[in-house]
Design an enzyme around this catalytic site. Structure first.
Site, PDB file in Angstrom:
ATOM      1  N   GLU A   1       3.620   3.298   1.586  1.00 14.78           N
ATOM      2  CA  GLU A   1       2.365   2.987   1.878  1.00 14.78           C
ATOM      3  C   GLU A   1       1.644   4.116   2.670  1.00 14.78           C
ATOM      4  OE1 GLU A   1       4.720  -0.435   0.368  1.00 14.78           O
ATOM      5  OE2 GLU A   1       5.076   1.047   1.865  1.00 14.78           O
TER       6      GLU A   1
ATOM      7  N   HIS B   1       7.942 -10.666   3.471  1.00 20.20           N
ATOM      8  CA  HIS B   1       6.971 -11.086   1.993  1.00 20.20           C
ATOM      9  C   HIS B   1       5.868 -11.964   2.678  1.00 20.20           C
ATOM     10  CE1 HIS B   1       9.860  -9.062   0.088  1.00 20.20           C
ATOM     11  NE2 HIS B   1       9.117  -8.877  -1.109  1.00 20.20           N
TER      12      HIS B   1
END
Length: 322
Positions: free
Chosen positions: A59, A128
């Protein structure tokens, strides 16, 4: 046309790609797979791998590459696969995206959009399901926006791509598959809140996934003879104080609802502004109904952790008890 939020976002990104050749999409699995939630499905086939790019699993690299692309005149749209994966990129977002325009005295613009699904309610495993909005809303130099309906998803993503400012675009993942009407025109600027239901007795303030909860509570209050107004913030930074304060001045009561933890959250900032600028209109203290001050729970405990209608109704009852 009634479509899901996923389809509305997909169509919005398609329009952005068609309208501006400098728009690029990058992220993990967004090309051939179309993203984990299929938001970018079909876009690589139609616009090519040079404009819809699969990235490595990194990321910091995704956002770092977007910074460089923006400095070369592109408008990158990054996808962070899940909210909990954004933290490796926080350094790039906070120290580069948010600060380069200020550091350069306005000479440099970074029109980068960082998209991420956020919130709970889908039974995901650890990392998540998160609500990281307060981290970014606290950071000067970033726009932070979130959609609650397919209509807003479709038009807000296009407005975010056009914006000269770096924008964190939060997508409520448990609303991805809920269908709604998408109008032919964008009826609000990106930074404006929306009064989604009028009322006279109390203002419910939410954003993203909590807007649906607020509307459900307003329906139940109506059956009890209470008229509840619902405000969808849409933009968390900057906040549209005028719309919020105008509503509270009309109703005299306010309850703020969000999934993120209570302490130091967006709701605290909204409550502070109401107390500061609409104090003499209040008939009761401003209430907040939020997630708890704990790490996000296992999926089987989500329902108890998230602010549901029962907890919001209890807060509404408390405000009328004063």
């Amino acid at each position: 046309m009634s479509v899901s939020m996923v389809r509305a976002l997909n169509d919005g990104l398609r329009r952005a790609l068609e309208t501006d050749p400098s728009v690029l999409l990058l992220g993990e699995d967004i090309g051939q797979l179309g993203g984990v939630f299929r938001v970018t499905d079909g876009l690589r086939k139609d616009f090519g791998e040079d404009r819809v790019m699969d990235s490595p699993l990194g990321e910091a690299g995704i956002v770092g590459a977007a910074v460089g692309l923006a400095l070369r005149g592109y408008r990158p749209v990054c996808e962070i696969q899940f909210d909990g994966f954004t933290f490796p990129a926080v350094n790039q977002i906070v120290t580069q995206l948010a600060k380069l325009r200020h550091r350069s005295g306005g000479a440099l613009a970074l029109p980068v959009v960082v998209r991420m699904p956020y919130g709970g309610g889908i039974g995901s495993i650890e990392h998540h399901s998160e609500s990281p909005e307060a981290y970014f809303a606290h950071t000067a130099g970033l726009k932070v926006v979130t959609c609650a309906t397919p209509h807003d998803a479709h038009w807000m993503i296009q407005a975010a791509v056009r914006s000269p400012d770096p924008t964190v675009f939060l997508e409520p993942k448990r609303r991805y598959w809920v269908k709604g009407e998408v109008g032919e025109h964008d009826d609000l600027p990106l930074e404006r809140a929306r009064v989604v239901r009028g009322g006279t007795d109390l203002t419910l303030i939410g954003y993203g996934p909590s807007v649906a909860t607020c509307l459900a509570v307003a329906d139940q209050c109506s059956a009890q003879g209470r008229s509840v107004e619902v405000v969808d913030l849409r933009s968390l930074s900057p906040l549209d104080s005028d719309t919020v304060l105008g509503s509270v001045r009309r109703t005299g009561r306010a309850v703020i609802v969000h999934e993120a933890s209570l302490s130091h959250g967006v709701g605290a900032e909204v409550a502070a502004r109401i107390q500061d600028e609409a104090f003499y209109h209040l008939e009761a203290p401003v209430a907040r109904v939020t997630g708890y001050d704990t790490p996000y729970p296992p999926s089987r405990l989500e329902r108890a952790w998230l602010p549901g209608t029962d907890r919001v109704l209890a807060a509404v009852d408390r405000t009328f008890g004063h």
